[in-house]
Design a protein around this motif. Structure first.
Motif, PDB file in Angstrom:
ATOM      1  N   GLY A   1      -1.201  -1.510   9.689  1.00  0.00           N
ATOM      2  CA  GLY A   1      -0.904  -1.846   7.968  1.00  0.00           C
ATOM      3  C   GLY A   1      -2.057  -2.623   7.340  1.00  0.00           C
ATOM      4  O   GLY A   1      -2.065  -3.112   6.343  1.00  0.00           O
TER       5      GLY A   1
ATOM      6  N   ARG B   1       3.397   1.443   5.971  1.00  0.00           N
ATOM      7  CA  ARG B   1       4.188   0.683   5.066  1.00  0.00           C
ATOM      8  C   ARG B   1       3.957   0.624   3.505  1.00  0.00           C
ATOM      9  O   ARG B   1       3.910  -0.262   2.896  1.00  0.00           O
TER      10      ARG B   1
ATOM     11  N   LYS C   1       1.090   0.890   2.087  1.00  0.00           N
ATOM     12  CA  LYS C   1      -0.121  -0.016   1.506  1.00  0.00           C
ATOM     13  C   LYS C   1      -1.078   0.934   1.096  1.00  0.00           C
ATOM     14  O   LYS C   1      -1.230   2.012   1.651  1.00  0.00           O
TER      15      LYS C   1
END
Length: 159
Positions: A93, A115, A117
């Motif tokens: 992440g 996630r 991102k």
């Protein structure tokens, strides 16, 4: 004595698919292969290639390592065979330049960002210049690892 906290995520299997219920609802398809091209990995993790195409279409990822502490990756993988990282994905992440520098030092073929991102354009440009594929997915790291393992990607020290 001590207090213990236990968290559960229920996973229900429905024939060839599964659904994980919790704060995030995720459905898993039954997609199986021994090794994965960028296109296959993107399909499995319902992701997107964030860098322009770098690797040949038939390049196969065979291994993966997951972690957000790049110092752990450097320490643990110093004993890995060259082939592990050369055909491997770093799952993290971490969207900073540090993840790209770590992948460069270890000769990882790609980075899979979890996630949802999205790294800065500067980070993506550095990855591209270094020949490192960057893929993004909305899945959490745990689910991402499970999906890839189920589909033939193996971890460090795994036979």
């Amino acid at each position: 004595k001590g207090d213990y906290v236990v968290a559960f995520v229920s996973i229900a299997y429905y024939g060839d698919s599964a659904r994980a219920d919790g704060p995030f609802s995720v459905e898993f398809e039954d997609i199986k292969f021994d090794f994965s091209t960028v296109k296959e990995i993107v399909k499995v993790v319902k992701g997107k290639e964030l860098t322009p195409p770098i690797k040949p279409e038939n390049f196969e990822f065979r291994h993966a390592f997951s972690g957000d502490l790049m110092s752990d990756a450097l320490m643990i993988l110093r004993e890995a065979d060259e082939e592990f990282c050369e055909n491997g994905l770093l799952i993290t992440g971490n969207i900073t330049m540090q993840s790209i520098r770590t992948a460069e030092m270890l000769d990882f073929a790609g980075i899979l960002i979890t996630r949802g991102k999205v790294p800065s354009q500067q980070v993506l440009d550095q990855a591209y210049e270094s020949g490192i594929v960057v893929i993004g997915t909305n899945y959490l790291s745990f689910a991402t690892c499970g999906l890839l393992h189920e589909n033939g990607i193996r971890g460090f020290n795994e036979e």
